[in-house]
Design an enzyme around this catalytic site. Structure first.
Site, short mmCIF file in Angstrom:
data_model
loop_
_atom_site.label_atom_id
_atom_site.label_comp_id
_atom_site.label_asym_id
_atom_site.label_seq_id
_atom_site.Cartn_x
_atom_site.Cartn_y
_atom_site.Cartn_z
N ALA A 1 -9.18 35.87 -29.56
CA ALA A 1 -8.23 36.46 -30.65
C ALA A 1 -7.07 35.65 -30.60
CB ALA A 1 -7.99 38.14 -30.44
N HIS B 1 -15.93 28.16 -29.96
CA HIS B 1 -16.00 29.76 -30.49
C HIS B 1 -17.48 29.94 -30.31
CE1 HIS B 1 -11.86 30.26 -31.27
NE2 HIS B 1 -12.04 29.31 -32.00
N TYR C 1 -22.22 38.30 -30.33
CA TYR C 1 -21.88 37.57 -29.06
C TYR C 1 -23.07 37.31 -28.04
CZ TYR C 1 -17.11 37.97 -30.41
OH TYR C 1 -15.99 37.96 -31.51
N ASN D 1 -11.74 28.68 -25.25
CA ASN D 1 -11.85 29.82 -26.03
C ASN D 1 -10.73 30.67 -26.06
OD1 ASN D 1 -12.82 31.73 -27.89
ND2 ASN D 1 -15.06 32.00 -27.03
N GLU E 1 -11.73 22.97 -28.49
CA GLU E 1 -11.88 24.38 -28.83
C GLU E 1 -13.01 24.87 -29.00
OE1 GLU E 1 -9.04 25.40 -32.03
OE2 GLU E 1 -10.20 27.36 -32.45
N ARG F 1 -16.70 35.04 -40.69
CA ARG F 1 -16.43 35.99 -40.56
C ARG F 1 -14.89 36.56 -41.33
NH1 ARG F 1 -16.21 36.90 -34.26
NH2 ARG F 1 -16.00 39.14 -34.93
N PRO G 1 -9.07 36.79 -24.19
CA PRO G 1 -9.19 38.22 -24.35
C PRO G 1 -10.54 38.59 -24.58
CG PRO G 1 -7.93 37.57 -25.72
CD PRO G 1 -7.76 36.41 -25.15
N ASN G 2 -11.17 39.51 -23.78
CA ASN G 2 -12.14 40.36 -24.09
C ASN G 2 -13.66 39.42 -23.83
OD1 ASN G 2 -11.10 42.63 -25.35
ND2 ASN G 2 -10.44 41.57 -26.89
N ARG H 1 -20.48 43.27 -24.92
CA ARG H 1 -19.66 43.43 -26.53
C ARG H 1 -20.40 43.18 -27.46
NH1 ARG H 1 -14.96 38.72 -27.66
NH2 ARG H 1 -14.17 39.93 -29.07
C1 DQA Z 1 -14.22 34.20 -30.40
C2 DQA Z 1 -13.97 34.48 -32.01
C3 DQA Z 1 -12.59 35.16 -32.16
O1 DQA Z 1 -12.24 35.57 -33.62
C4 DQA Z 1 -12.67 36.38 -31.51
O2 DQA Z 1 -11.46 37.10 -31.47
C5 DQA Z 1 -13.24 36.53 -30.10
C6 DQA Z 1 -14.46 35.56 -29.85
C7 DQA Z 1 -15.67 33.49 -30.83
O3 DQA Z 1 -15.78 33.08 -29.45
O4 DQA Z 1 -16.53 33.77 -31.28
O5 DQA Z 1 -12.79 37.29 -29.16
O6 DQA Z 1 -13.39 33.21 -30.22
#
Ligand code: DQA
Length: 138
Positions: A74, A97, A22, A71, A95, A104, A9-10, A17
């Site tokens: 959230a 990020h 990011y 990835n 995995e 964070r 998501p997102n 964003r």
């Molecule tokens: C994320 C880190 C997550 O905590 C966050 O919710 C994201 C992006 C990252 O790639 O840094 O949406 O996965």
């Protein structure tokens, strides 16, 4: 070698964003560059904002592809369903990020995916995806 990047998501909003966290590049642009750089890899990308669609995709590719770069954004910190899907499949999962989740908020320190992943790459910006891709090379 068949590798898929699955984004949660997102992450479709990358480039728009929270640029301070990011970065400024869209994933589409980054992905095209990555494909150009590694033409020998059959590299695919899937993004969804919906938990069940991410599980469906993991099940679909998880017995066939050579690697999954995941990835789950959230959902990483909340989803037992995604965790179970990663456990269930046989394709190795790395995995990733973009941000350093450990620097964070506390709730981002927990990953339901990590215990079932081959490895975890965190905090190198979009380069995290490339480092994950390199981990699949012999
Ligand atoms: C994320 C880190 C997550 O905590 C966050 O919710 C994201 C992006 C990252 O790639 O840094 O949406 O996965």
């Amino acid at each position: 070698m068949k590798i898929i990047i699955i984004n949660g998501p997102n992450l479709n909003l990358l480039g728009k964003r929270e640029n301070n966290i990011y970065g400024n590049q869209s994933f589409t642009e980054f992905f095209a560059d990555l494909q150009d750089k590694y033409p020998e890899v059959e590299l695919r990308h899937f993004q969804s904002n919906i938990e069940g669609e991410l599980i469906d995709k993991l099940q679909e590719v998880g017995f066939d592809y050579d690697g999954i770069i995941l990835n789950t954004a959230a959902y990483t910190h909340t989803s037992v369903g995604i965790s179970d899907a990663v456990r269930a499949i046989t394709t190795p999962v790395v995995e990733v990020h973009i941000s350093n989740t450990f620097s964070r908020e506390e709730f981002r320190h927990k990953s339901y995916v990590a215990p079932h992943a081959k490895g975890v790459i965190v905090g190198f910006g979009l380069q995290s995806y490339e480092l994950a891709l390199m981990s699949f090379f012999e």
